[in-house]
Design a protein around this motif. Structure first.
Motif, PDB file in Angstrom:
ATOM      1  N   ARG A 136       0.825  -1.210   0.000  1.00 45.41           N
ATOM      2  CA  ARG A 136       0.000   0.000   0.000  1.00 45.41           C
ATOM      3  C   ARG A 136       0.860   1.261   0.000  1.00 45.41           C
ATOM      4  O   ARG A 136       0.566   2.238  -0.712  1.00 45.41           O
ATOM      5  CB  ARG A 136      -0.903  -0.016   1.236  1.00 45.41           C
ATOM      6  N   LEU A 137       1.929   1.246   0.771  1.00 45.57           N
ATOM      7  CA  LEU A 137       2.802   2.422   0.811  1.00 45.57           C
ATOM      8  C   LEU A 137       3.474   2.660  -0.532  1.00 45.57           C
ATOM      9  O   LEU A 137       3.618   3.818  -0.974  1.00 45.57           O
ATOM     10  CB  LEU A 137       3.846   2.251   1.918  1.00 45.57           C
ATOM     11  N   ARG A 138       3.875   1.602  -1.201  1.00 41.58           N
ATOM     12  CA  ARG A 138       4.502   1.761  -2.524  1.00 41.58           C
ATOM     13  C   ARG A 138       3.482   2.302  -3.531  1.00 41.58           C
ATOM     14  O   ARG A 138       3.836   3.134  -4.392  1.00 41.58           O
ATOM     15  CB  ARG A 138       5.077   0.424  -2.981  1.00 41.58           C
ATOM     16  N   GLU A 139       2.257   1.825  -3.447  1.00 38.53           N
ATOM     17  CA  GLU A 139       1.223   2.356  -4.335  1.00 38.53           C
ATOM     18  C   GLU A 139       0.992   3.842  -4.083  1.00 38.53           C
ATOM     19  O   GLU A 139       0.820   4.631  -5.029  1.00 38.53           O
ATOM     20  CB  GLU A 139      -0.069   1.581  -4.131  1.00 38.53           C
ATOM     21  N   THR A 140       0.974   4.217  -2.814  1.00 40.62           N
ATOM     22  CA  THR A 140       0.785   5.630  -2.469  1.00 40.62           C
ATOM     23  C   THR A 140       1.943   6.471  -2.993  1.00 40.62           C
ATOM     24  O   THR A 140       1.734   7.583  -3.516  1.00 40.62           O
ATOM     25  CB  THR A 140       0.654   5.793  -0.943  1.00 40.62           C
ATOM     26  N   GLU A 141       3.166   5.976  -2.840  1.00 37.14           N
ATOM     27  CA  GLU A 141       4.325   6.709  -3.365  1.00 37.14           C
ATOM     28  C   GLU A 141       4.235   6.868  -4.877  1.00 37.14           C
ATOM     29  O   GLU A 141       4.537   7.958  -5.423  1.00 37.14           O
ATOM     30  CB  GLU A 141       5.608   5.943  -3.003  1.00 37.14           C
ATOM     31  N   GLU A 142       3.802   5.841  -5.564  1.00 39.46           N
ATOM     32  CA  GLU A 142       3.672   5.928  -7.022  1.00 39.46           C
ATOM     33  C   GLU A 142       2.596   6.949  -7.414  1.00 39.46           C
ATOM     34  O   GLU A 142       2.788   7.738  -8.346  1.00 39.46           O
ATOM     35  CB  GLU A 142       3.333   4.542  -7.568  1.00 39.46           C
ATOM     36  N   MET A 143       1.472   6.951  -6.673  1.00 40.59           N
ATOM     37  CA  MET A 143       0.393   7.899  -6.964  1.00 40.59           C
ATOM     38  C   MET A 143       0.863   9.338  -6.733  1.00 40.59           C
ATOM     39  O   MET A 143       0.615  10.232  -7.575  1.00 40.59           O
ATOM     40  CB  MET A 143      -0.807   7.589  -6.090  1.00 40.59           C
ATOM     41  N   LEU A 144       1.541   9.586  -5.632  1.00 39.64           N
ATOM     42  CA  LEU A 144       2.011  10.941  -5.349  1.00 39.64           C
ATOM     43  C   LEU A 144       3.093  11.366  -6.340  1.00 39.64           C
ATOM     44  O   LEU A 144       3.195  12.551  -6.689  1.00 39.64           O
ATOM     45  CB  LEU A 144       2.553  11.004  -3.915  1.00 39.64           C
ATOM     46  N   GLY A 145       3.903  10.433  -6.801  1.00 40.51           N
ATOM     47  CA  GLY A 145       4.906  10.780  -7.798  1.00 40.51           C
ATOM     48  C   GLY A 145       4.262  11.239  -9.103  1.00 40.51           C
ATOM     49  O   GLY A 145       4.712  12.215  -9.730  1.00 40.51           O
ATOM     50  N   LYS A 146       3.214  10.547  -9.522  1.00 35.56           N
ATOM     51  CA  LYS A 146       2.502  10.977 -10.735  1.00 35.56           C
ATOM     52  C   LYS A 146       1.851  12.350 -10.529  1.00 35.56           C
ATOM     53  O   LYS A 146       1.842  13.185 -11.446  1.00 35.56           O
ATOM     54  CB  LYS A 146       1.436   9.946 -11.089  1.00 35.56           C
ATOM     55  N   GLN A 147       1.322  12.572  -9.318  1.00 38.54           N
ATOM     56  CA  GLN A 147       0.724  13.877  -9.022  1.00 38.54           C
ATOM     57  C   GLN A 147       1.784  14.974  -9.055  1.00 38.54           C
ATOM     58  O   GLN A 147       1.505  16.100  -9.507  1.00 38.54           O
ATOM     59  CB  GLN A 147       0.020  13.828  -7.663  1.00 38.54           C
ATOM     60  N   GLN A 148       2.947  14.675  -8.598  1.00 38.40           N
ATOM     61  CA  GLN A 148       4.039  15.659  -8.677  1.00 38.40           C
ATOM     62  C   GLN A 148       4.333  16.040 -10.121  1.00 38.40           C
ATOM     63  O   GLN A 148       4.479  17.229 -10.460  1.00 38.40           O
ATOM     64  CB  GLN A 148       5.299  15.070  -8.033  1.00 38.40           C
ATOM     65  N   GLU A 149       4.426  15.041 -10.984  1.00 36.69           N
ATOM     66  CA  GLU A 149       4.712  15.324 -12.396  1.00 36.69           C
ATOM     67  C   GLU A 149       3.618  16.202 -13.007  1.00 36.69           C
ATOM     68  O   GLU A 149       3.900  17.130 -13.791  1.00 36.69           O
ATOM     69  CB  GLU A 149       4.831  14.010 -13.158  1.00 36.69           C
ATOM     70  N   CYS A 150       2.386  15.891 -12.639  1.00 38.02           N
ATOM     71  CA  CYS A 150       1.277  16.705 -13.166  1.00 38.02           C
ATOM     72  C   CYS A 150       1.358  18.156 -12.680  1.00 38.02           C
ATOM     73  O   CYS A 150       1.177  19.111 -13.453  1.00 38.02           O
ATOM     74  CB  CYS A 150      -0.048  16.066 -12.751  1.00 38.02           C
ATOM     75  N   LEU A 151       1.644  18.343 -11.401  1.00 38.84           N
ATOM     76  CA  LEU A 151       1.755  19.700 -10.856  1.00 38.84           C
ATOM     77  C   LEU A 151       2.913  20.454 -11.477  1.00 38.84           C
ATOM     78  O   LEU A 151       2.797  21.661 -11.766  1.00 38.84           O
ATOM     79  CB  LEU A 151       1.905  19.633  -9.338  1.00 38.84           C
ATOM     80  N   GLU A 152       4.013  19.795 -11.673  1.00 41.45           N
ATOM     81  CA  GLU A 152       5.155  20.475 -12.295  1.00 41.45           C
ATOM     82  C   GLU A 152       4.817  20.933 -13.711  1.00 41.45           C
ATOM     83  O   GLU A 152       5.211  22.039 -14.138  1.00 41.45           O
ATOM     84  CB  GLU A 152       6.361  19.523 -12.307  1.00 41.45           C
ATOM     85  N   GLY A 153       4.073  20.114 -14.443  1.00 42.07           N
ATOM     86  CA  GLY A 153       3.652  20.532 -15.786  1.00 42.07           C
ATOM     87  C   GLY A 153       2.711  21.727 -15.741  1.00 42.07           C
ATOM     88  O   GLY A 153       2.832  22.665 -16.558  1.00 42.07           O
ATOM     89  N   ARG A 154       1.761  21.727 -14.810  1.00 39.58           N
ATOM     90  CA  ARG A 154       0.832  22.846 -14.691  1.00 39.58           C
ATOM     91  C   ARG A 154       1.557  24.120 -14.278  1.00 39.58           C
ATOM     92  O   ARG A 154       1.231  25.228 -14.755  1.00 39.58           O
ATOM     93  CB  ARG A 154      -0.242  22.498 -13.676  1.00 39.58           C
ATOM     94  N   ILE A 155       2.547  23.979 -13.407  1.00 43.94           N
ATOM     95  CA  ILE A 155       3.322  25.158 -12.990  1.00 43.94           C
ATOM     96  C   ILE A 155       4.041  25.760 -14.181  1.00 43.94           C
ATOM     97  O   ILE A 155       4.073  27.002 -14.362  1.00 43.94           O
ATOM     98  CB  ILE A 155       4.306  24.778 -11.873  1.00 43.94           C
ATOM     99  N   GLN A 156       4.616  24.935 -15.021  1.00 43.08           N
ATOM    100  CA  GLN A 156       5.317  25.447 -16.202  1.00 43.08           C
ATOM    101  C   GLN A 156       4.339  26.121 -17.169  1.00 43.08           C
ATOM    102  O   GLN A 156       4.667  27.163 -17.771  1.00 43.08           O
ATOM    103  CB  GLN A 156       6.048  24.287 -16.903  1.00 43.08           C
ATOM    104  N   ARG A 157       3.128  25.577 -17.293  1.00 47.79           N
ATOM    105  CA  ARG A 157       2.154  26.212 -18.181  1.00 47.79           C
ATOM    106  C   ARG A 157       1.715  27.575 -17.646  1.00 47.79           C
ATOM    107  O   ARG A 157       1.568  28.556 -18.414  1.00 47.79           O
ATOM    108  CB  ARG A 157       0.942  25.290 -18.353  1.00 47.79           C
TER     109      ARG A 157
END
Length: 236
Positions: A28-49
């Motif tokens: 479960r913790l690994r799944e959570t880390e993977e989910m938050l990592g994808k969310q980070q990538e999404c936020l970084e893209g939105r910040i650049q836009r």
């Protein structure tokens, strides 16, 4: 009590719910880390836009540029929160992995201790001592047998060494005597060589002939001595 405290309290009030295993919690913790990592990538893209949009409007549309920068700040704040959450989850996962590892090590050590105890239950120290003593005795017997086989066995070979050496010396002496009797000495010449006058000293021919005769006799005696010495050396 805060809403968050009530939420966790309500979630943990059920006693019938069994605690998950360490492997399930780690998954479960690994799944959570993977989910938050994808969310980070999404936020970084939105910040650049949003940053690109603020640069695009610039001084032409300050209101739109300011709104883009505000959205960028909110996204950056969310990104910072996600970074903190990921750090906490990573720390918790590492702690759980260490606990799981220690539990497995302890369990395996307990199993090994039980197995060792079961093995030793069938062992008797007195029987082990008796067995080792028997092995030592059999090794001693085997050593004595090997030494008995390696000893030289004499079948009536006990003779006097001095007597044998005396007999050997007699045989050598007999062989030396035979060699001595088989030596043929050279015969002396029947006539003397004609005398020659000594030109330098002016001695008489008769005196020179007598001197040569003595010299020839001396040479024959020397040769005989050499033959006898050679034969003696061969015999020894």
């Amino acid at each position: 009590m805060s809403k968050l405290g009530k939420f966790f309290k309500g979630g943990g009030s059920s006693k019938s719910r069994a605690a998950p295993s360490a492997q399930e919690a780690l998954a479960r913790l690994r799944e959570t880390e993977e989910m938050l990592g994808k969310q980070q990538e999404c936020l970084e893209g939105r910040i650049q836009r949003e940053l690109s949009l603020a640069r695009k409007h610039g001084t032409q549309n300050k209101r739109a540029a300011l709104q883009a920068l505000k959205r960028k700040k909110r996204l950056e704040k969310q990104l910072t929160q996600i970074d903190g959450t990921l750090s906490t989850i990573e720390f918790q996962r590492e702690a759980l992995e260490n606990s799981y590892t220690n539990t497995e090590v302890l369990r395996n050590m307990g199993l090994a201790a039980k197995a060792m105890k079961a093995v030793h239950e069938n062992m008797d120290l007195n029987k082990i001592d008796d067995l080792m003593q028997e092995i030592t005795e059999q090794q001693d017997i085997a050593q004595e047998i090997s030494e008995a086989f390696s000893q030289r066995v004499g079948f009536g070979d006990d003779f006097d060494e001095d007597e044998l050496m005396a007999e050997l010396e007699e045989l050598e002496q007999e062989e030396l005597n035979k060699k001595m009797t088989n030596i043929r000495l050279p015969n002396a010449p029947s006539s003397l060589l004609p005398a020659q006058p000594d030109r330098g000293s002016g001695r008489m021919p008769g005196a020179s002939s007598a001197h040569r005769s003595r010299a020839a006799s001396s040479r024959r005696t020397g040769r005989e001595d050499d033959d006898i010495q050679h034969l003696a050396a061969w015999a020894t």
